[in-house]
Enzyme design. Structure first.
Site, PDB file in Angstrom:
ATOM      1  N   TYR A   1      -7.638 -10.786  -0.541  1.00  0.00           N
ATOM      2  CA  TYR A   1      -8.052 -10.059   0.657  1.00  0.00           C
ATOM      3  C   TYR A   1      -9.498  -9.598   0.536  1.00  0.00           C
ATOM      4  O   TYR A   1     -10.316  -9.808   1.449  1.00  0.00           O
ATOM      5  CB  TYR A   1      -7.124  -8.858   0.863  1.00  0.00           C
ATOM      6  CG  TYR A   1      -7.524  -7.969   2.006  1.00  0.00           C
ATOM      7  CD1 TYR A   1      -7.561  -8.443   3.311  1.00  0.00           C
ATOM      8  CD2 TYR A   1      -7.849  -6.622   1.793  1.00  0.00           C
ATOM      9  CE1 TYR A   1      -7.911  -7.614   4.376  1.00  0.00           C
ATOM     10  CE2 TYR A   1      -8.197  -5.785   2.839  1.00  0.00           C
ATOM     11  CZ  TYR A   1      -8.231  -6.284   4.131  1.00  0.00           C
ATOM     12  OH  TYR A   1      -8.584  -5.470   5.168  1.00  0.00           O
TER      13      TYR A   1
ATOM     14  N   LYS B   1     -12.572 -10.995   2.943  1.00  0.00           N
ATOM     15  CA  LYS B   1     -13.237 -10.060   3.865  1.00  0.00           C
ATOM     16  C   LYS B   1     -14.738 -10.031   3.602  1.00  0.00           C
ATOM     17  O   LYS B   1     -15.547  -9.969   4.545  1.00  0.00           O
ATOM     18  CB  LYS B   1     -12.647  -8.657   3.732  1.00  0.00           C
ATOM     19  CG  LYS B   1     -11.236  -8.501   4.246  1.00  0.00           C
ATOM     20  CD  LYS B   1     -11.079  -8.845   5.714  1.00  0.00           C
ATOM     21  CE  LYS B   1     -11.481  -7.730   6.628  1.00  0.00           C
ATOM     22  NZ  LYS B   1     -11.113  -8.010   8.057  1.00  0.00           N
TER      23      LYS B   1
ATOM     24  N   ASN C   1      -8.211   3.561   5.459  1.00  0.00           N
ATOM     25  CA  ASN C   1      -7.020   4.388   5.716  1.00  0.00           C
ATOM     26  C   ASN C   1      -6.976   4.945   7.138  1.00  0.00           C
ATOM     27  O   ASN C   1      -6.985   6.160   7.355  1.00  0.00           O
ATOM     28  CB  ASN C   1      -6.964   5.541   4.707  1.00  0.00           C
ATOM     29  CG  ASN C   1      -6.782   5.059   3.293  1.00  0.00           C
ATOM     30  OD1 ASN C   1      -5.973   4.183   3.018  1.00  0.00           O
ATOM     31  ND2 ASN C   1      -7.553   5.619   2.367  1.00  0.00           N
TER      32      ASN C   1
ATOM     33  N   VAL D   1       8.944  15.650  45.652  1.00  0.00           N
ATOM     34  CA  VAL D   1       7.591  15.319  45.188  1.00  0.00           C
ATOM     35  C   VAL D   1       7.627  14.773  43.764  1.00  0.00           C
ATOM     36  O   VAL D   1       8.415  15.218  42.933  1.00  0.00           O
ATOM     37  CB  VAL D   1       6.690  16.569  45.266  1.00  0.00           C
ATOM     38  CG1 VAL D   1       5.409  16.388  44.455  1.00  0.00           C
ATOM     39  CG2 VAL D   1       6.347  16.876  46.717  1.00  0.00           C
TER      40      VAL D   1
END
Length: 394
Positions: A115, A119, A144, A295
């Site tokens: 990962y 990235k 986070n 209403v």
């Protein structure tokens, strides 16, 4: 401005696109994009390559949120993070407008994991696109994130803790002193809007969200457990900081349906009755709402503001619906609560859900006590009109 949002069905994508629609439709006030005519285009895993290419050819700016952070095969990190970004940028290079690209990366970028490596490769591709074309690029390394619609048991400990504690399920803590830097989704969206407007906050070459909070894993769990204890006691917890306000707004969205409805116990004698409506630990706003016969009122939703309705006279119906659509593109179901003044109950309106209040009587007024966690601010109302039962087109 024509804005393309990739990964629009994800956590950040849903929150961003809904606020972009609020701005487009004139419902939001005092945003970085005020006065800017918007056209919103979205890309999800179901969109297909042809649709993505067409959107890239029209876009003035792209918020690139799509990516893979968990996978059952390593090659999916490469295809989801690197190859998708490479294809996206190739399409954008064919656009003579050379669209700006705003990319959601991660603090894990550059770490020696599939990962982290992919990235970082995606970041490098975006910076190279900017250098080659002169297009504006901003890369954010988010950390986070938490807030409404965040998926538990995926990549957010806050979402998992919120869901489990709200449902009285166990949580796992290996080290209570583990440090966390938490960022609230509304602050992320506000920063992405600034970036779209050309006013991104930059630090050390990367975009940044300055509104972050440092907590330990133990502190996070303790706060949520306090929220749960207050919920069980029929109280509203004392929220002493902006972070606690944000965390509680997120926590509410994970409450089981049964906990959104709490019966009250009137105390009666020969003089009548007394009912403690809400025990408010640190304030808020209480209002009395009078609805004439037949209403319907409300028909709006909030990002973070949450409310509790109590009908004390008359007969009515309260309805709520989470805005947006599910993974299959279907509207979320409507929750309905029939209420009577002689049998008072608390009905909770949670962030991200449009709601209404209907007087079912044709002869009698209905009186409702309404508590909100914050006083109404006309400059930043956090109130967006949307019918509960009528879907507008996207």
């Amino acid at each position: 401005m024509k804005i393309l949002v990739t990964g629009a069905s994800g956590f950040v994508g849903q929150n961003l696109t809904e606020q972009l629609k609020n701005i487009r439709d004139g419902k939001a006030k005092n945003t970085p994009l005020d006065g800017e005519p918007l056209e919103i285009m979205t890309s999800t895993p179901k969109s297909g390559a042809a649709a993505l290419t067409a959107c890239c050819g029209q876009a003035d700016a792209v918020v690139h949120l799509a990516g893979v952070n968990r996978a059952d095969h390593l090659y999916k990190f490469e295809t989801g993070n690197v190859e998708f970004t490479r294809q996206l940028l190739a399409n954008l290079k064919q656009n003579p407008k050379k669209p700006a690209v705003i990319f959601a990366s991660s603090i894990h970028a550059g770490k020696d994991t599939p990962y982290g490596r992919t990235k970082k490769e995606a970041e490098d591709l975006i910076f190279a696109y900017g250098a080659e074309t002169g297009a504006r690029t901003v890369v954010y390394r988010f950390t986070n994130l938490f807030g409404k619609w965040c998926r538990p048991d995926y990549n957010s400990v806050t979402a998992t803790f919120c869901r489990n504690i709200a449902a009285d399920l166990p949580i796992r803590i290996d080290d209570r002193q583990t440090a966390l830097t938490l960022t609230y989704i509304d602050d992320v969206v506000e920063e992405l809007l600034r970036a779209l407007a050309g006013h991104a906050q930059i630090q050390d070459g990367y975009g940044c969200v300055k509104e972050t909070t440092q907590v330990t894993l133990g502190e996070l769990a303790d706060m949520l457990q306090r929220f749960r204890a207050a919920q069980k006691a029929g109280e509203l917890p004392c929220l002493q900081s902006a972070f606690e306000q944000k965390l509680y707004a997120a926590y509410l969205t994970y409450l089981p349906d049964a906990d959104l409805r709490q019966a009250l116990q009137p105390k009666e004698d020969e003089r009548g009755s007394f009912t403690e409506l809400l025990h408010i630990q640190n304030g808020g706003q209480i209002s009395v709402n009078v609805s004439r016969p037949g209403v319907t009122k409300g028909q709006h939703w909030h990002h973070s503001k949450h409310e509790r309705f109590i009908v004390v006279k008359g007969h009515g119906l309260i309805q709520t619906r989470r805005i947006g659509t599910d993974a299959e593109g279907k509207p979320y179901p409507i929750r309905s609560y029939e209420v009577w003044g002689e049998k008072p109950e608390v009905i909770t309106m949670v962030p991200g859900c449009t709601h209404n209040l209907i007087n079912l009587s044709e002869q009698e007024e209905m009186i409702t006590i309404i508590w909100a966690n914050e006083a109404f601010d006309p400059e930043h109302p956090d109130t967006y009109r949307e019918p509960v039962s009528i879907r507008r087109s996207v």
